[in-house]
Write an enzyme that holds these catalytic residues in place. Structure first.
Site, mmCIF file in Angstrom:
data_model
loop_
_atom_site.group_PDB
_atom_site.id
_atom_site.type_symbol
_atom_site.label_atom_id
_atom_site.label_comp_id
_atom_site.label_asym_id
_atom_site.label_seq_id
_atom_site.Cartn_x
_atom_site.Cartn_y
_atom_site.Cartn_z
ATOM 1 N N ARG A 102 13.688 -15.177 25.548
ATOM 2 C CA ARG A 102 13.951 -15.534 27.232
ATOM 3 C C ARG A 102 14.788 -14.507 27.920
ATOM 4 O O ARG A 102 15.790 -14.212 27.476
ATOM 5 C CB ARG A 102 14.735 -16.899 27.299
ATOM 6 C CG ARG A 102 14.953 -17.398 28.847
ATOM 7 C CD ARG A 102 15.628 -18.599 29.003
ATOM 8 N NE ARG A 102 15.811 -18.981 30.378
ATOM 9 C CZ ARG A 102 16.962 -19.276 30.818
ATOM 10 N NH1 ARG A 102 17.977 -19.260 30.151
ATOM 11 N NH2 ARG A 102 17.241 -19.402 32.119
ATOM 12 N N HIS A 146 17.937 -14.697 37.913
ATOM 13 C CA HIS A 146 19.231 -15.203 37.419
ATOM 14 C C HIS A 146 20.565 -14.746 37.874
ATOM 15 O O HIS A 146 20.947 -13.576 37.554
ATOM 16 C CB HIS A 146 19.240 -14.662 35.674
ATOM 17 C CG HIS A 146 20.022 -15.239 34.869
ATOM 18 N ND1 HIS A 146 19.522 -15.925 33.719
ATOM 19 C CD2 HIS A 146 21.210 -15.296 34.827
ATOM 20 C CE1 HIS A 146 20.877 -16.261 32.976
ATOM 21 N NE2 HIS A 146 21.738 -16.247 33.612
ATOM 22 N N GLU A 192 20.192 -22.226 36.596
ATOM 23 C CA GLU A 192 21.336 -22.636 37.048
ATOM 24 C C GLU A 192 21.652 -22.756 38.576
ATOM 25 O O GLU A 192 22.819 -22.516 39.111
ATOM 26 C CB GLU A 192 22.663 -22.100 36.198
ATOM 27 C CG GLU A 192 22.536 -22.097 34.860
ATOM 28 C CD GLU A 192 23.809 -21.681 34.268
ATOM 29 O OE1 GLU A 192 24.548 -21.182 34.952
ATOM 30 O OE2 GLU A 192 24.051 -21.628 33.097
ATOM 31 N N ASN A 333 20.693 -25.741 30.069
ATOM 32 C CA ASN A 333 21.537 -24.748 29.443
ATOM 33 C C ASN A 333 22.910 -25.559 28.901
ATOM 34 O O ASN A 333 23.452 -26.369 29.884
ATOM 35 C CB ASN A 333 22.169 -23.675 30.402
ATOM 36 C CG ASN A 333 21.158 -22.564 30.611
ATOM 37 O OD1 ASN A 333 20.215 -22.569 29.961
ATOM 38 N ND2 ASN A 333 21.563 -21.702 31.524
ATOM 39 N N TYR A 335 26.493 -26.480 26.457
ATOM 40 C CA TYR A 335 27.472 -25.877 25.551
ATOM 41 C C TYR A 335 28.635 -26.838 25.256
ATOM 42 O O TYR A 335 29.141 -26.671 24.176
ATOM 43 C CB TYR A 335 28.330 -24.748 26.451
ATOM 44 C CG TYR A 335 27.522 -23.401 26.721
ATOM 45 C CD1 TYR A 335 27.407 -22.492 25.698
ATOM 46 C CD2 TYR A 335 26.504 -23.408 27.796
ATOM 47 C CE1 TYR A 335 26.746 -21.446 26.045
ATOM 48 C CE2 TYR A 335 25.865 -22.192 27.950
ATOM 49 C CZ TYR A 335 25.834 -21.248 26.941
ATOM 50 O OH TYR A 335 24.868 -20.169 27.261
ATOM 51 N N GLU A 407 19.555 -22.368 26.954
ATOM 52 C CA GLU A 407 20.777 -21.671 26.583
ATOM 53 C C GLU A 407 21.707 -22.888 25.671
ATOM 54 O O GLU A 407 21.941 -23.726 25.904
ATOM 55 C CB GLU A 407 21.923 -21.019 27.436
ATOM 56 C CG GLU A 407 21.404 -19.923 28.264
ATOM 57 C CD GLU A 407 22.147 -19.584 29.460
ATOM 58 O OE1 GLU A 407 23.217 -19.829 29.182
ATOM 59 O OE2 GLU A 407 21.677 -18.807 30.376
#
Length: 514
Positions: A102, A146, A192, A333, A335, A407
């Protein structure tokens, strides 16, 4: 019980991390995922390419901020030098067993004026990257935008704050679909939009650094109470316009899929109180539902409209119809997770920003509150099952949309970054969580590690490393060296056993100690 030294305790923690990794890997293999499921890794243009003013590229708003020294001495002027080293990196991807990669298009590299004439050198670069990926059997997954909006568009009309952004973004999308769509089958419009809007227009961390007191710091202009909602609204409309264009003009011939990327957090009530449970639901609606509700249902969550009132723009009937269903997949994404508590200290009548409109406060650990701000801590709470919980929530609340984990990673400060046992433990735990979500019925179709190589990490510069491959940012050659996590990922993708990983870990540890 005798006291243990700091060294002994550190060694104990290292062993715990290491054997947790082996245990996790012994519980999950590549073969347990669907045959059409893809594993990959990612980067983004400004974090990876470098060559910030080469071959006709003009500045983005990030270039401008970096050159003004707003993020310290680190800049992405060279970054990983991916503009010149992409062939070397793609060979590493092939050797690592990556099935997909990506990456994003640099808007000011492809369209230096933001619109109009295409830069032939920029066009050549992205054609070469895509061709090289396909040559080595790696799927290109392309993100159109992005964060790096051209500075010329920021100067002309305020970038994301203006509805003019919609038409200019649609033009960028049209160029990319036309020039690359015969070889690209997975398109992501925006990265995002939720966190981008907050970081740029509420907190002021990101360019163009707009905010207002007391919600953001060091901003000379802006309105934290209103502008995040306006920016996200324009991004959602730009996304849906690009999807409409793709479906009407390209998709039948090119047979690709298109979606959007959302930064996601799993929220858990801090206590068993009704107040904290309601605050957790509000947090999910504000962070995820802000972008996802319009795409699935055609409008913002009711609680957002109630709490934000006139600050949040409304969709017209035609806009709602265009936005609703404007995705073939959703990129996430992910985390970390956070605890949520109701915040009764926020006044209900005084000016509020997006975060205080939630009437919630957040903490990464029960005994470590972070206040009202959703600021990712450097060492967040890694609750691996939280990703499975998030995916189950999306399945149940949003009709089980197709999902790509775009991500997922673990940042390590540049101290013993090569023997990154903690990263291996984290990634393996999250992959196991994805497998469990698929078994529960979630339509997850891919997983991408962030990042393939160490990159420029926004406001952290080069101090925080997420890459599977170490990059020597001090050397002119930007040499790449595989970390323990690169060996682990290779073994996982090739169906290596836990014993294989253990041997790799021991070899890496011995080499490091010598």
């Amino acid at each position: 019980m005798s006291k243990v030294t700091a060294v002994q305790f550190a060694a104990f923690l290292l062993c715990c991390h290491y054997y947790t990794t082996v245990l996790c890997l012994s519980e999950v293999t590549r073969k347990e995922f669907p045959t059409d499921f893809v594993f990959g890794a990612g980067t983004s243009a400004i974090q990876y390419e470098g060559a910030w003013a080469d071959d006709g590229k003009t500045p983005s708003i990030w270039d401008t901020s970096m050159h003004e020294g707003l993020f310290g001495e680190d800049t992405a002027d060279i970054a990983c030098d991916g503009y010149h080293k992409y062939k070397e990196d793609i060979k590493l991807m092939r050797d690592s067993g990556l099935e997909a990669y990506r990456f994003s298009i640099s808007w000011p590299r492809l369209l230096p004026n933001g619109r109009g004439p295409v830069n032939p050198k920029g066009l050549e670069y992205y054609n070469n990257v895509i061709d090289e990926l396909i040559k080595h059997g790696i799927q290109p997954h392309v993100t159109l935008h992005h964060l790096d909006i051209p500075q010329v568009l920021q100067d002309e009309y305020g970038g994301w704050l203006s509805p003019k952004f919609i038409d200019d973004f649609k033009e960028l999308a049209d160029v990319c679909f036309r020039e690359f769509g015969d070889r690209v089958s997975s398109w992501t419009t925006l990265n995002e939009p939720n966190i981008n809007s907050l970081s740029s227009f509420d907190y002021g961390f990101f360019p163009p650094h707009r905010c207002s007191s007391p919600f953001g710091d060091n901003c000379t202009a802006g309105n934290s109470a209103v502008e995040p909602y306006i920016a996200a609204h324009n991004m959602i409309l730009a996304h849906s316009a690009a999807v409409e264009l793709y479906r009407e003009k390209y998709q039948d011939v090119q047979k690709g899929k298109i979606g959007v990327n959302i930064y996601s957090i799993w929220f858990t009530p801090l206590t068993n109180s009704i107040e904290d449970a309601n605050a957790t639901k509000r947090a999910l609606d504000f962070i995820l539902g802000w972008i996802l509700n319009p795409l699935v249902f055609g409008d913002y969550p009711e609680i957002m409209k109630k709490n934000a009132g006139s600050k949040i723009p409304s969709f017209t009937d035609s806009q709602s119809q265009q936005v609703k269903g404007s995705y073939d997949f959703i990129g996430l994404n992910y985390y970390y997770s956070l605890y949520v508590a109701h915040d009764s200290s926020i006044p209900k009548t005084s000016p509020r920003d997006f975060t205080s409109d939630m009437f919630a406060k957040f903490t990464d650990f029960v005994d470590n509150p972070t206040g009202h701000r959703i600021i990712p801590p450097i060492r967040p709470k890694y609750d691996y099952d939280s990703l499975c919980k998030l995916l189950n929530h999306l399945k149940n609340a949003y009709s089980n949309p197709p999902i790509y984990i775009h991500e997922n990673g673990f940042g390590v400060e540049f101290v013993d970054a090569m023997n990154d046992v903690a990263r291996v433990s984290s990634l393996s735990g999250f992959i196991r969580s994805v497998r469990e979500a698929i078994r529960d019925g979630s339509d997850v179709r891919g997983y991408f590690v962030w990042s393939f190589v160490d990159v420029y990490e926004w406001i952290s510069g080069f101090t925080l490393r997420y890459g599977l491959y170490h990059v020597d940012f001090e050397g002119n050659g930007r040499e790449r060296t595989p970390k323990l996590s690169a060996h682990w990922y290779h073994n996982f993708l090739k169906n290596g056993s836990a014993a294989d990983i253990q041997n790799v870990g021991l070899r890496r540890a011995n080499a490091h100690s010598s």
